[in-house]
Scaffold this motif. Structure first.
Motif, PDB file in Angstrom:
ATOM      1  N   LEU A   1       0.804  -1.477  -0.092  1.00 35.57           N
ATOM      2  CA  LEU A   1       0.132   0.021  -0.045  1.00 35.57           C
ATOM      3  C   LEU A   1       0.942   1.187  -0.068  1.00 35.57           C
ATOM      4  N   LEU A   2       2.085   1.204   0.814  1.00 37.00           N
ATOM      5  CA  LEU A   2       2.778   2.263   0.627  1.00 37.00           C
ATOM      6  C   LEU A   2       3.560   2.476  -0.481  1.00 37.00           C
ATOM      7  N   LYS A   3       4.050   1.626  -1.246  1.00 38.87           N
ATOM      8  CA  LYS A   3       4.613   1.552  -2.498  1.00 38.87           C
ATOM      9  C   LYS A   3       3.808   1.991  -3.652  1.00 38.87           C
ATOM     10  N   SER A   4       2.379   1.444  -3.566  1.00 36.96           N
ATOM     11  CA  SER A   4       1.435   1.993  -4.485  1.00 36.96           C
ATOM     12  C   SER A   4       1.220   3.632  -4.374  1.00 36.96           C
ATOM     13  N   SER A   5       1.450   3.999  -3.087  1.00 39.65           N
ATOM     14  CA  SER A   5       0.980   5.544  -2.838  1.00 39.65           C
ATOM     15  C   SER A   5       2.111   6.407  -3.192  1.00 39.65           C
ATOM     16  N   GLN A   6       3.378   5.864  -3.556  1.00 40.55           N
ATOM     17  CA  GLN A   6       4.571   6.645  -3.659  1.00 40.55           C
ATOM     18  C   GLN A   6       4.467   7.560  -5.223  1.00 40.55           C
ATOM     19  N   ASP A   7       5.482   8.283  -5.268  1.00 36.22           N
ATOM     20  CA  ASP A   7       5.584   8.988  -6.513  1.00 36.22           C
ATOM     21  C   ASP A   7       6.332   8.290  -7.779  1.00 36.22           C
TER      22      ASP A   7
ATOM     23  N   PHE B   1       6.822   3.872 -11.877  1.00 36.78           N
ATOM     24  CA  PHE B   1       7.234   2.372 -12.286  1.00 36.78           C
ATOM     25  C   PHE B   1       6.910   1.549 -10.924  1.00 36.78           C
ATOM     26  N   VAL B   2       7.513   2.111 -10.073  1.00 41.39           N
ATOM     27  CA  VAL B   2       7.461   1.099  -8.677  1.00 41.39           C
ATOM     28  C   VAL B   2       5.890   1.489  -8.114  1.00 41.39           C
ATOM     29  N   CYS B   3       5.295   2.453  -8.304  1.00 37.75           N
ATOM     30  CA  CYS B   3       3.722   2.570  -8.134  1.00 37.75           C
ATOM     31  C   CYS B   3       2.854   1.539  -8.973  1.00 37.75           C
ATOM     32  N   GLU B   4       3.044   1.449 -10.187  1.00 40.17           N
ATOM     33  CA  GLU B   4       2.282   0.700 -10.964  1.00 40.17           C
ATOM     34  C   GLU B   4       2.782  -0.804 -10.722  1.00 40.17           C
ATOM     35  N   ALA B   5       3.783  -1.072 -10.567  1.00 39.08           N
ATOM     36  CA  ALA B   5       4.136  -2.644 -10.095  1.00 39.08           C
ATOM     37  C   ALA B   5       3.561  -2.895  -8.738  1.00 39.08           C
ATOM     38  N   ALA B   6       3.423  -2.061  -7.814  1.00 40.09           N
ATOM     39  CA  ALA B   6       2.818  -2.279  -6.496  1.00 40.09           C
ATOM     40  C   ALA B   6       1.259  -2.502  -6.685  1.00 40.09           C
ATOM     41  N   GLU B   7       0.681  -1.643  -7.560  1.00 43.35           N
ATOM     42  CA  GLU B   7      -0.977  -1.920  -7.816  1.00 43.35           C
ATOM     43  C   GLU B   7      -1.076  -3.164  -8.622  1.00 43.35           C
ATOM     44  N   ARG B   8      -0.372  -3.693  -9.502  1.00 48.99           N
ATOM     45  CA  ARG B   8      -0.616  -4.984 -10.092  1.00 48.99           C
ATOM     46  C   ARG B   8      -0.426  -5.975  -9.050  1.00 48.99           C
ATOM     47  N   ALA B   9       0.505  -6.039  -8.010  1.00 45.08           N
ATOM     48  CA  ALA B   9       0.485  -6.818  -6.910  1.00 45.08           C
ATOM     49  C   ALA B   9      -0.495  -6.971  -6.184  1.00 45.08           C
ATOM     50  N   LEU B  10      -1.323  -5.642  -5.947  1.00 45.50           N
ATOM     51  CA  LEU B  10      -2.281  -5.553  -5.087  1.00 45.50           C
ATOM     52  C   LEU B  10      -3.513  -6.320  -5.619  1.00 45.50           C
ATOM     53  N   ILE B  11      -3.544  -6.065  -7.154  1.00 44.88           N
ATOM     54  CA  ILE B  11      -4.614  -6.822  -7.820  1.00 44.88           C
ATOM     55  C   ILE B  11      -4.458  -8.217  -7.660  1.00 44.88           C
ATOM     56  N   ALA B  12      -3.222  -8.706  -7.715  1.00 42.23           N
ATOM     57  CA  ALA B  12      -3.155 -10.234  -7.615  1.00 42.23           C
ATOM     58  C   ALA B  12      -3.430 -10.562  -6.275  1.00 42.23           C
TER      59      ALA B  12
ATOM     60  N   LYS C   1      -5.969   3.568  -1.772  1.00 40.88           N
ATOM     61  CA  LYS C   1      -5.810   2.378  -2.342  1.00 40.88           C
ATOM     62  C   LYS C   1      -6.260   0.891  -1.447  1.00 40.88           C
ATOM     63  N   ALA C   2      -6.626   1.192  -0.319  1.00 44.01           N
ATOM     64  CA  ALA C   2      -7.170   0.334   0.309  1.00 44.01           C
ATOM     65  C   ALA C   2      -8.622   0.028  -0.197  1.00 44.01           C
ATOM     66  N   SER C   3      -9.154   1.420  -0.130  1.00 40.61           N
ATOM     67  CA  SER C   3     -10.583   1.302  -0.818  1.00 40.61           C
ATOM     68  C   SER C   3     -10.774   0.627  -2.143  1.00 40.61           C
ATOM     69  N   MET C   4      -9.745   0.693  -3.066  1.00 41.92           N
ATOM     70  CA  MET C   4      -9.736   0.177  -4.223  1.00 41.92           C
ATOM     71  C   MET C   4      -9.859  -1.438  -4.072  1.00 41.92           C
ATOM     72  N   CYS C   5      -8.831  -1.781  -3.134  1.00 46.90           N
ATOM     73  CA  CYS C   5      -8.867  -3.211  -3.203  1.00 46.90           C
ATOM     74  C   CYS C   5      -9.937  -3.801  -2.467  1.00 46.90           C
ATOM     75  N   PHE C   6     -10.668  -2.915  -1.552  1.00 54.87           N
ATOM     76  CA  PHE C   6     -11.742  -3.631  -0.839  1.00 54.87           C
ATOM     77  C   PHE C   6     -12.906  -3.616  -1.794  1.00 54.87           C
ATOM     78  N   CYS C   7     -13.205  -2.737  -2.649  1.00 52.80           N
ATOM     79  CA  CYS C   7     -14.155  -2.710  -3.684  1.00 52.80           C
ATOM     80  C   CYS C   7     -13.727  -3.839  -4.624  1.00 52.80           C
ATOM     81  N   ARG C   8     -12.716  -4.225  -5.053  1.00 53.18           N
ATOM     82  CA  ARG C   8     -12.455  -5.565  -5.974  1.00 53.18           C
ATOM     83  C   ARG C   8     -12.681  -6.784  -5.229  1.00 53.18           C
ATOM     84  N   SER C   9     -12.684  -6.778  -3.640  1.00 56.55           N
ATOM     85  CA  SER C   9     -12.690  -8.071  -3.069  1.00 56.55           C
ATOM     86  C   SER C   9     -14.186  -8.458  -2.745  1.00 56.55           C
TER      87      SER C   9
END
Length: 328
Positions: free
Chosen positions: A169-175, A178-189, A217-225
């Motif tokens: 969640l921290l990494k998906s929230s940073q600036d 390319f790190v942020c996008e990778a973290a978002e893909r991991a959260l989707i997984a 980011k947590a809200s988006m994960c919650f919504c997907r789950s």
């Protein structure tokens, strides 16, 4: 390197020698600079003459650092050796060895997942350690490793999930994009492969985090789950509990949180209607209400939420419903 070159190299100021020695003398070790992410920098040796010694010692060549996608990973050459050296490699102070070990975790998870299953309690904390690494190459490789772990081990990682989830969640929230996008893909997984019944209570804790980005980011994960629970699963989990969570996110600071809440509320409204729009043959004495209004979505919202929250929820769901009617 000639004797003259070595003597000249000794004249380099101590601060410069310290920088060079930090690479442990490797001329093939990639380095990702702060100005250009996703790029390798390698020291190369060349023919040195006199005053050119220092320049040659710090000469750099840029080359792209290769991040291998999961589907392109090959199997490890020796499973037993890879497993024996895995923890040592993950805990190494040499970042190149750490990245190699992380990729071995990925390979083993894909091709030999049973062999690592009993080691997850030791492996995941070291993956978390790499997620905290300030070097972006290590961090991104650890993020990709996390995604493969979710894919392979599903609910087996639930006892070790908390620190992993925090860092993602921290990494998906940073600036760093390319790190942020990778973290978002991991959260989707994560939301794809970890059971929502186990995951939702953990995500719920982050919906009240001080950081609006982490809440989003947590809200988006919650919504997907939530939809993965299915109609019966949502009813069992509690539509009333879920609608209160979604309503609280409607007024959050970032639009990502509010959009996730809107999507979740529409899902809950659909489930509610499926639960109450029963055919006559499906009706039982317990489902029959003397007052149809008591079984309406509007009444449900007002009965479970404060007046202001109920109005906000009804405004969102009614607008969406009107839009569907107009579109049809």
């Amino acid at each position: 390197m000639s004797e003259t070159a070595l003597r000249d190299l000794n004249t380099v100021p101590s601060s410069d020698r310290k920088t060079e020695s930090s690479s442990k003398g490797s001329f093939t070790k990639p380095y990702v600079g702060s100005a250009i992410e996703n790029v390798d920098v390698s020291l190369v040796s060349t023919k040195i003459n006199g005053n050119d010694a220092m320049n040659a010692a710090v000469e750099i060549v840029n080359s792209e650092f290769e991040y291998v996608e999961s589907e392109n990973l090959s199997d490890v050459e020796d499973v037993d050796t890879s497993i024996k050296t895995l923890l040592v490699g993950l805990d190494s102070k040499d970042w190149v060895l750490v990245c190699e070990a992380l990729n071995n975790v990925r390979r083993l998870s894909i091709f030999h997942k049973e062999s690592v299953l009993n080691m997850l309690g030791d492996v995941i904390p070291l993956v978390v350690k790499s997620l905290k690494n300030p070097r972006s190459t290590v961090c991104k490789t650890a993020i990709m490793t996390s995604a493969d772990i979710f894919n392979a081990y599903n609910d087996h990682i639930i006892d070790s999930l908390d620190p992993l989830l925090t860092q993602l969640l921290l990494k998906s929230s940073q600036d760093k994009r390319f790190v942020c996008e990778a973290a978002e893909r991991a959260l989707i997984a994560m939301t794809t492969w970890v059971s929502p019944v186990l995951l939702l209570p953990k995500l719920q804790l982050y919906l009240k985090n001080r950081s609006p980005r982490i809440r989003a980011k947590a809200s988006m994960c919650f919504c997907r789950s939530v939809p993965r629970l299915g109609v019966e699963g949502i009813k069992t989990y509690g539509i009333d509990k879920l609608i209160q969570i979604a309503a609280s996110q409607l007024s959050d600071q970032l639009p990502e949180s509010r959009e996730a809440a809107r999507i979740l509320l529409l899902e809950l409204q659909t489930v509610f209607k499926k639960s109450h729009d029963l055919t006559p043959t499906e009706l039982t004495p317990t489902t029959v209400s003397e007052d149809p209004e008591m079984d309406s979505w509007e009444h449900f919202c007002h009965s479970k939420l404060s007046p202001l929250s109920a109005q906000a929820v009804l405004r969102v769901t009614n607008i969406a419903r009107e839009g569907l009617v107009i579109g049809s």
